[in-house]
Scaffold this active site. Structure first.
Site, PDB file in Angstrom:
ATOM      1  CG  ASN A   1     109.110   7.921 -24.813  1.00  0.00           C
ATOM      2  OD1 ASN A   1     108.191   7.340 -24.263  1.00  0.00           O
ATOM      3  ND2 ASN A   1     109.577   9.064 -24.367  1.00  0.00           N
ATOM      4  N   GLY A   2     112.634   8.417 -24.407  1.00  0.00           N
ATOM      5  CA  GLY A   2     113.479   8.168 -23.241  1.00  0.00           C
ATOM      6  C   GLY A   2     114.689   9.072 -23.274  1.00  0.00           C
TER       7      GLY A   2
ATOM      8  N   GLY B   1     104.679  15.116 -27.065  1.00  0.00           N
ATOM      9  CA  GLY B   1     105.658  15.948 -27.761  1.00  0.00           C
ATOM     10  C   GLY B   1     104.959  16.846 -28.752  1.00  0.00           C
TER      11      GLY B   1
ATOM     12  CE1 TYR C   1     100.753  17.496 -16.558  1.00  0.00           C
ATOM     13  CE2 TYR C   1     103.015  16.944 -17.147  1.00  0.00           C
ATOM     14  CZ  TYR C   1     101.914  17.769 -17.270  1.00  0.00           C
ATOM     15  OH  TYR C   1     101.957  18.853 -18.097  1.00  0.00           O
TER      16      TYR C   1
ATOM     17  CB  CYS D   1     109.848  11.164 -27.616  1.00  0.00           C
ATOM     18  SG  CYS D   1     111.195  12.281 -27.923  1.00  0.00           S
TER      19      CYS D   1
END
Ligand code: SF4
Length: 492
Positions: A124-125, A49, A264, A23
């Site tokens: 996010n997580g 995302g 990445y 996300c």
């Protein structure tokens, strides 16, 4: 002929061999163009995302929302959508769904009405005790609308007995474990918070008088906003008409920022925790060259993510860097579905050999990671077919041998190439002349530490080491409903 296996389809059904960030969030408060800036910010965060995008705005009286499947450009291209999202404050989110349950009710920001007003939430997580907490909440009568781990936060805020919104949010978050960088928007304020380990990024920006909270600095650049600072691990910032305020409501932990963001996940033009992602990647390439160089004629990246590390590698050994593989940038979207006969062409759909840079040469091939090994095998084969005399594969991460439970979609351990084979086995299966991964200490040197502190690592590196920095309550719990029931819905 058997029909294609539609259950496997994601936005890019050809490609099951990459790791996915789950996300990205973008919130802005005090801006006349809040919706447009949010759409642009989400566009910059698209790499975090690609399966769905949404935004909620507040105009001083009403909340407005739009959510849909697919890319940001699909969802926010219509002028009518952006003009409907009125208000001076907006919260947006891009989603990669891990469970295959791509249903509209899981698309964030989630929104709920409380007695204090509305609250939109973007996350996010991954909350590692979400199922355990959810089970208890359901027992107490809470009615869940989605299968998202984020929804437990909404219910915990709803049942909190604390007197203010701020204290209710803190009360909710104190009951959670794992990784969360969250932004919430209410009638009066925007809140940004990072878990006490700070696993996922969250930064503060400013555009004139408006404040921004977003996952990466590249989302500030796209709207011409200035970077102010990172939200610190365990910090909550509250932005309202009086400006920005900071509180530290959680017990203090050591920072465990995800080291894979540097390798990445984050965009190379972002700055994470004070370090340029691009520079770190080049440094990783230099370290990799120091550790594992063999004589060669050319250094070739697997584009795009292998490019900065390959540049660093080539510069360190003074050998030409060449684009020996060209990536097609227009394959992210599904235009035809793979069949059994065509699925194996997936890698060719994305990468093609630039034969003149490969033929007759000893090639150092640089990639960021190996997940299942299927893509690497095909790329090595393409390089050999193009006439390389030797192929030496260099990987800018240590072997990925453990799944991530903190917001990155990884296969189960049994499917991870490095968990199933030793270096010799991998070398043979990939068909390379030699294979080397950067060492864990080499990686830590590239991010500015002399070595990894084995007693208290400076980062989360659990997918390489198996040393998870937080409890994995759901994973270790017995008899949890790992498959949550929910009505399926049509795609928007
Ligand atoms: S397990 Fe790996 S991908 Fe997940 S947060 Fe830790 S370092 Fe990042």
């Amino acid at each position: 002929m058997a029909p294609p296996d539609l259950s496997l389809l994601t936005t890019d059904p050809w490609d099951g061999d990459t790791l996915h960030e789950e996300c990205g969030v973008f919130g802005i408060f005090g801006d006349a163009d809040a919706a447009s800036h949010t759409a642009l910010g989400l566009h910059a965060l698209q790499h975090r995302g690609q399966e769905a995008a949404g935004a909620v705005t507040f105009d001083g009286e009403h909340f407005h929302s739009h959510r849909g499947f697919g890319h940001v450009s699909d969802n926010f291209k219509a002028e009518s959508v952006v003009s409907r999202l009125q208000g001076h404050a907006a919260l947006g989110h891009v989603l990669y769904s891990t469970s295959g349950e791509i249903i509209i009710r899981n698309v964030q920001p989630l929104f709920a009405d409380f007695e204090f007003g509305g609250l939109a939430l973007g996350h996010n997580g991954n909350i590692t005790n979400a199922l355990t907490v959810r089970q208890e909440l359901v027992r107490r009568g809470c009615l869940f609308q989605s299968t998202s781990d984020t929804e437990v936060v909404i219910h915990l805020i709803a049942i909190s007995q604390q007197p203010t919104v701020e204290e209710r949010v803190i009360d909710a978050l104190r009951q959670l474990e794992g990784a969360y960088s969250m932004v919430a928007l209410t009638n009066a304020a925007m809140y940004g918070v990072r878990d006490p380990m700070g696993v996922r990024p969250l930064v503060i920006g400013k555009l004139d008088k408006a404040y921004i909270l977003c996952s990466e600095t590249c989302a500030l650049d796209i709207i011409g906003a200035e970077f102010v600072r990172d939200v610190a691990p365990g910090e909550m910032v509250i932005i309202d008409e009086n400006g920005l305020r900071s509180v530290k409501p959680f017990p203090s932990y050591d920072s465990k920022f995800c080291i894979f963001e540097y390798i990445y996940f984050a965009r190379p033009d972002s700055v994470c925790e004070g370090s340029s992602v691009y520079e770190v990647r080049k440094k990783i390439g230099e370290e990799l060259a120091k550790e594992s160089h063999v004589p060669c004629d050319v250094v070739v990246p697997v584009p795009d993510s292998g490019v900065p590390a390959a540049l660093g590698y080539a510069a360190a050994i003074n050998v030409p860097f060449e684009y020996g593989i060209i990536r097609n940038h227009y394959v992210g979207r599904t235009f035809i579905q793979p069949t059994e006969k065509t699925r194996h062409l997936g890698v060719k759909r994305k990468h093609n050999i630039n034969r003149a840079q490969i033929e007759g040469k000893r090639v150092i091939l640089v990639d960021d990671s190996i997940v299942r090994g299927t893509t690497s095998t095909k790329i090595v084969d393409m390089v050999r077919q193009a006439g390389a005399t030797e192929v030496h594969l260099r990987i800018s991460s240590p072997p990925t041998a453990h799944p991530c439970y903190f917001g990155i979609d990884t296969p189960e351990r049994e499917q991870l190439f490095a968990a199933q084979h030793d270096l010799d086995g991998m070398t043979k299966l990939l068909g390379v002349d030699s294979l080397a991964f950067i060492s864990t200490d080499g990686l830590y040197r590239a991010v500015g530490h002399a070595k990894r502190d084995t007693d208290n690592p400076q980062f989360c590196d659990a997918c390489f080491t198996g040393e998870y920095p937080s409890a994995l309550t759901d994973l270790n719990a017995e008899a949890l409903p790992h498959q949550l029931s929910l009505l399926t819905e049509g795609r928007a």
